[in-house]
Design a protein around this motif. Structure first.
Motif, mmCIF file in Angstrom:
data_model
loop_
_atom_site.group_PDB
_atom_site.id
_atom_site.type_symbol
_atom_site.label_atom_id
_atom_site.label_comp_id
_atom_site.label_asym_id
_atom_site.label_seq_id
_atom_site.Cartn_x
_atom_site.Cartn_y
_atom_site.Cartn_z
ATOM 1 N N GLN A 1 34.177 45.551 33.461
ATOM 2 C CA GLN A 1 33.029 46.144 34.137
ATOM 3 C C GLN A 1 31.914 45.118 34.236
ATOM 4 N N HIS A 2 31.547 44.781 35.471
ATOM 5 C CA HIS A 2 30.506 43.803 35.726
ATOM 6 C C HIS A 2 29.144 44.442 35.509
ATOM 7 N N ALA A 3 28.111 43.597 35.461
ATOM 8 C CA ALA A 3 26.751 44.073 35.202
ATOM 9 C C ALA A 3 26.279 45.069 36.255
ATOM 10 N N ASP A 4 26.810 44.957 37.480
ATOM 11 C CA ASP A 4 26.374 45.867 38.546
ATOM 12 C C ASP A 4 27.117 47.196 38.520
ATOM 13 N N GLY A 5 27.982 47.365 37.517
ATOM 14 C CA GLY A 5 28.699 48.619 37.366
ATOM 15 C C GLY A 5 30.076 48.645 37.983
ATOM 16 N N HIS A 6 30.387 47.659 38.841
ATOM 17 C CA HIS A 6 31.707 47.612 39.465
ATOM 18 C C HIS A 6 32.766 47.172 38.445
ATOM 19 N N THR A 7 33.955 47.677 38.626
ATOM 20 C CA THR A 7 35.069 47.328 37.744
ATOM 21 C C THR A 7 36.072 46.465 38.501
ATOM 22 N N LEU A 8 36.546 45.423 37.831
ATOM 23 C CA LEU A 8 37.509 44.500 38.432
ATOM 24 C C LEU A 8 38.661 44.302 37.464
ATOM 25 N N LEU B 1 41.530 28.739 28.929
ATOM 26 C CA LEU B 1 41.521 30.193 29.038
ATOM 27 C C LEU B 1 41.597 30.494 30.534
ATOM 28 N N THR B 2 42.696 31.053 30.966
ATOM 29 C CA THR B 2 43.010 31.137 32.388
ATOM 30 C C THR B 2 43.035 32.596 32.821
ATOM 31 N N VAL B 3 42.303 32.904 33.904
ATOM 32 C CA VAL B 3 42.152 34.301 34.317
ATOM 33 C C VAL B 3 42.208 34.400 35.831
ATOM 34 N N THR B 4 42.849 35.457 36.314
ATOM 35 C CA THR B 4 42.921 35.704 37.748
ATOM 36 C C THR B 4 42.382 37.089 38.068
ATOM 37 N N PRO B 5 41.500 37.199 39.050
ATOM 38 C CA PRO B 5 41.051 38.525 39.495
ATOM 39 C C PRO B 5 42.066 39.121 40.456
ATOM 40 N N HIS B 6 42.259 40.412 40.398
ATOM 41 C CA HIS B 6 43.165 41.088 41.314
ATOM 42 C C HIS B 6 42.418 41.341 42.623
ATOM 43 N N LEU B 7 42.842 40.683 43.685
ATOM 44 C CA LEU B 7 42.177 40.752 44.973
ATOM 45 C C LEU B 7 43.051 41.453 45.999
ATOM 46 N N ASP B 8 42.402 42.119 46.933
ATOM 47 C CA ASP B 8 43.117 42.728 48.061
ATOM 48 C C ASP B 8 43.174 41.698 49.178
#
Length: 210
Positions: A10-17, A59-66
């Motif tokens: 959950q990002h600071a703006d409230g959105h979840t990724l 430390l490797t991270v990928t965001p799930h994108l459409d």
């Protein structure tokens, strides 16, 4: 083998990724954001990629994108959220890089032209609806950037790689563009080119994230 973990951040703006990450077994050298065409659902190849980079100490991270509805704003917002996650894990800003493969290579160049990171790498890349054309943004790079391209299907394939190299050279950061004649946009048709591109990727991060 290093395992991957998927979380809802959950990002600071409230959105979840949704994020999928892999941690090094030892000391964390820094953080890498991986942008990949298969990130909407983490495929086996992407899991191996995350694990491979984690095995090098990142430390490797990928965001799930459409990928079918990806705009520049969506990409940058998702990247910012992922960078925030890395910061929360204690990774310093100058030790953070972004790397993109295939369609993610285009996304990595977009990010590197809009955010100040320690380093960025694009391995392959195609035109993506909703994202800028490569040669139009390369001169605005704000992060040290390495681009590596084959031929078949690449927006930067063939003669256009020279245009991209010239455009990137006008940026105020270190850049390098490498062309692999005969390699396709996934680099899976030329194992030697793929191995060299992987080593160049590691060397670029070693040189700039320290």
């Amino acid at each position: 083998m290093t395992l991957t973990t998927t979380v809802e951040h959950q990002h600071a703006d409230g959105h979840t990724l949704r994020l999928t990450f892999a941690e090094p077994d030892g000391v964390v050298r820094g953080g890498l954001v991986v942008l990949h065409e298969g990130a909407e659902e983490v495929e086996e190849g992407l899991g191996l990629l995350l694990a491979g980079l984690a095995g090098e100490g990142w430390l490797t991270v990928t965001p799930h994108l459409d990928r079918d509805n990806l705009t520049q704003q969506d990409l940058l917002e998702a990247t910012d959220a992922t960078l925030s996650w890395l910061a929360e894990r204690g990774v310093q800003a100058d030790l953070v890089g972004v790397v993109g493969f295939d369609l993610g290579g285009t996304a990595a160049l977009v990010v590197a032209s809009n955010r100040r990171l320690g380093a960025a790498v694009s391995v392959g890349g195609q035109g993506v609806t909703g994202l800028p054309v490569l040669v139009e943004i390369a001169g605005r790079l704000t992060s040290p950037w390495l681009g590596m391209y084959g031929d078949a299907g690449d927006e930067a394939g063939g003669a256009e790689v020279e245009q991209l190299r010239d455009a990137a050279a006008t940026a105020n950061v270190a850049t390098n563009v490498v062309h692999y004649p005969g390699a396709n946009h996934r680099f899976d048709a030329d194992p030697d080119a793929a191995a060299e591109a992987w080593q160049r990727t590691l060397n670029w991060f070693d040189a700039h994230l320290r």
